[in-house]
Motif scaffolding. Structure first.
Motif, PDB file in Angstrom:
ATOM      1  N   GLY A   1     -48.195  48.787  61.746  1.00 13.55           N
ATOM      2  CA  GLY A   1     -48.154  47.330  61.883  1.00 13.55           C
ATOM      3  C   GLY A   1     -47.415  46.909  63.130  1.00 13.55           C
ATOM      4  O   GLY A   1     -47.835  45.981  63.841  1.00 13.55           O
TER       5      GLY A   1
ATOM      6  N   ALA B   1     -52.010  42.976  55.092  1.00 15.59           N
ATOM      7  CA  ALA B   1     -51.109  44.035  54.619  1.00 15.59           C
ATOM      8  C   ALA B   1     -50.804  43.812  53.152  1.00 15.59           C
ATOM      9  O   ALA B   1     -50.699  42.671  52.687  1.00 15.59           O
ATOM     10  CB  ALA B   1     -49.819  44.049  55.436  1.00 15.59           C
TER      11      ALA B   1
ATOM     12  N   SER C   1     -51.310  39.087  57.893  1.00 15.97           N
ATOM     13  CA  SER C   1     -50.157  39.271  58.763  1.00 15.97           C
ATOM     14  C   SER C   1     -50.165  38.204  59.852  1.00 15.97           C
ATOM     15  O   SER C   1     -51.008  37.307  59.870  1.00 15.97           O
ATOM     16  CB  SER C   1     -50.197  40.667  59.399  1.00 15.97           C
TER      17      SER C   1
END
Length: 429
Positions: free
Chosen positions: A251, A278, A271
């Motif tokens: 990420g 996520a 996100s």
């Protein structure tokens, strides 16, 4: 070589599997990638001696029967060459994986804290002990002490007892009052009450923590700090787990915002980067039930089934409250930051001592001057340890995320050059 899918899910644990099944209802092409040979993640790791829960088996069957879901096992994400692409490495090949929407379900790992003797053979993580047993390690009749913090300790103790070990003690660093207040609030989740009662809670002792592991060639005994003083206990194994740390490296590499060392997401698990969702423990630890719900929300949202996603918000909120209670009542005490001595190893890959790291001003400074975090794990263990011990901010992840083959990076370069050539031809034409 390239493969293209509408939805790509990284991680085949509870969150990833539920995300795949929710997304598959849209009819779009789904890929699940995972570094393990089988789906299920760490929590549902298969073993000849331990049965997989019925819920997991049901999910496995649904995944296998879904015509638009492809599982790519033994695959690790090495880099993200450009938007909508991941570089994947498998044991015998490397390829680019293209996606329209990405769902990160990368889970979490154990937090390890250094104390004298923690590198002795026979000392493992609490979750690491479970993995070893499920992989076939024999611990029958061995005397085991389990220590640290959180519900994973009880689960690890149960695994050890089923494998024939003699669990001597489960040392929980949280205070008795904190554990009691947590237990009094469990009535909101009856299933968790029954689960807790089925685990070896009789051995569970709050307000205790390991301060030293003793032994010459391997572990022989441990010293434990109790309210009454220091107690020494002979044992064959010590399993220590101080909670879980979200796996956020991918990420970070993709530019997602991080809050409290976890991936930040909105109500639909989106996100801060478009196309990237996520779910599960990479957004914060809260147990498998929360991971399952978050995964379904992410799968629905990524395929624009927003009404179905919104219908799960209230259920998620219930388990999020459970996660908040865990963080509140099992917060690590400050004394754990003072266990290591000057010569205690902090970075195991590069044999860097605690004193050498403590003398630096930041994580980057420590890497530059001590090689801390420069080994095979690339800081996945010692960086989070240093962040807790010294209140340091973790650095941004860079490719490659993991040790990788040169041919994988060459394959990425060749694909990039090929795309640039095609683009030039189109412009010329």
């Amino acid at each position: 070589m390239k493969k293209s899918f509408d939805i790509v899910i990284v991680g085949a644990g509870p969150a990833g599997l539920s995300a795949a099944l929710a997304a598959a209802e849209s009819g779009q092409r789904i890929a699940i990638i995972d570094s393990n040979p089988q789906i299920g993640g760490q929590i549902w790791r298969a073993s000849p001696h331990f049965t997989v829960p019925a819920l997991a088996l049901a999910l496995y069957q649904q995944i296998a029967s879904a015509p638009n879901i492809e599982v790519i096992a033994m695959a690790k994400v090495v880099a993200a060459p450009r938007t909508g692409q991941l570089l994947i490495e498998r044991p015998d090949s490397s390829f680019l994986l293209e996606y329209q929407q990405l769902i990160l379900c990368t889970g979490a790992r154990e937090l390890f804290l250094p104390f004298p003797g923690w590198t002795l053979p026979g000392v493992t993580g609490a979750g690491g002990l479970q993995a070893l047993v499920k992989a076939g390690s024999q611990i029958k009749n061995q005397r085991i002490v389990i220590a640290g913090s959180g519900p994973l300790l009880l689960a690890s103790a149960e695994t050890a007892q089923k494998a024939g070990a003699q669990v001597l003690l489960i040392a929980e660093q949280a205070s008795k009052s904190s554990v009691r207040h947590f237990g009094l609030k469990l009535w909101r989740w009856p299933a968790k009450v029954w689960q807790a009662l089925s685990l070896p809670h009789q051995l569970y002792q709050p307000n205790q923590y390991v301060i030293e592991a003793l032994g010459q060639q391997r572990l022989e005994a441990v010293r434990i700090q109790t309210a009454q003083g220091v107690v020494e206990m002979a044992c064959d194994r010590l399993a220590c787990g101080f909670g879980l740390v979200p796996n956020i490296q991918l990420g970070q590499l993709l530019g997602c915002q991080i809050e409290q060392q976890a991936l930040s997401v909105d109500d639909f698990q989106l996100s801060t980067k478009a196309q990237i969702y996520a779910a599960g423990e990479c957004t914060g630890f809260g147990g498998s039930e929360l991971s399952l719900v978050e995964g379904r929300i992410a799968g629905y949202a990524a395929t624009q089934q927003l009404q179905k996603a919104a219908g799960l918000f209230q259920k998620r909120q219930s388990y999020q409250y459970f996660a908040q209670l865990l963080q509140q009542h099992f917060k690590l005490r400050d004394e754990l930051k003072q266990l290591a001595r000057a010569e205690t190893i902090l970075c195991r890959c590069e044999d860097v001592s605690y004193a050498k790291v403590a003398a630096r001003a930041s994580w980057i400074d420590a890497k530059l001057h001590t090689r801390c975090g420069m080994g095979a794990c690339q800081g996945s263990t010692c960086a989070t340890t240093a962040a807790f011990l010294f209140d340091w901010t973790l650095a941004q992840s860079r490719p490659p995320l993991l040790p990788t083959r040169a041919e994988s990076l060459i394959a990425m370069s060749d694909c990039s050059l090929s795309e640039e050539s095609n683009t030039l031809e189109e412009v010329s034409y």
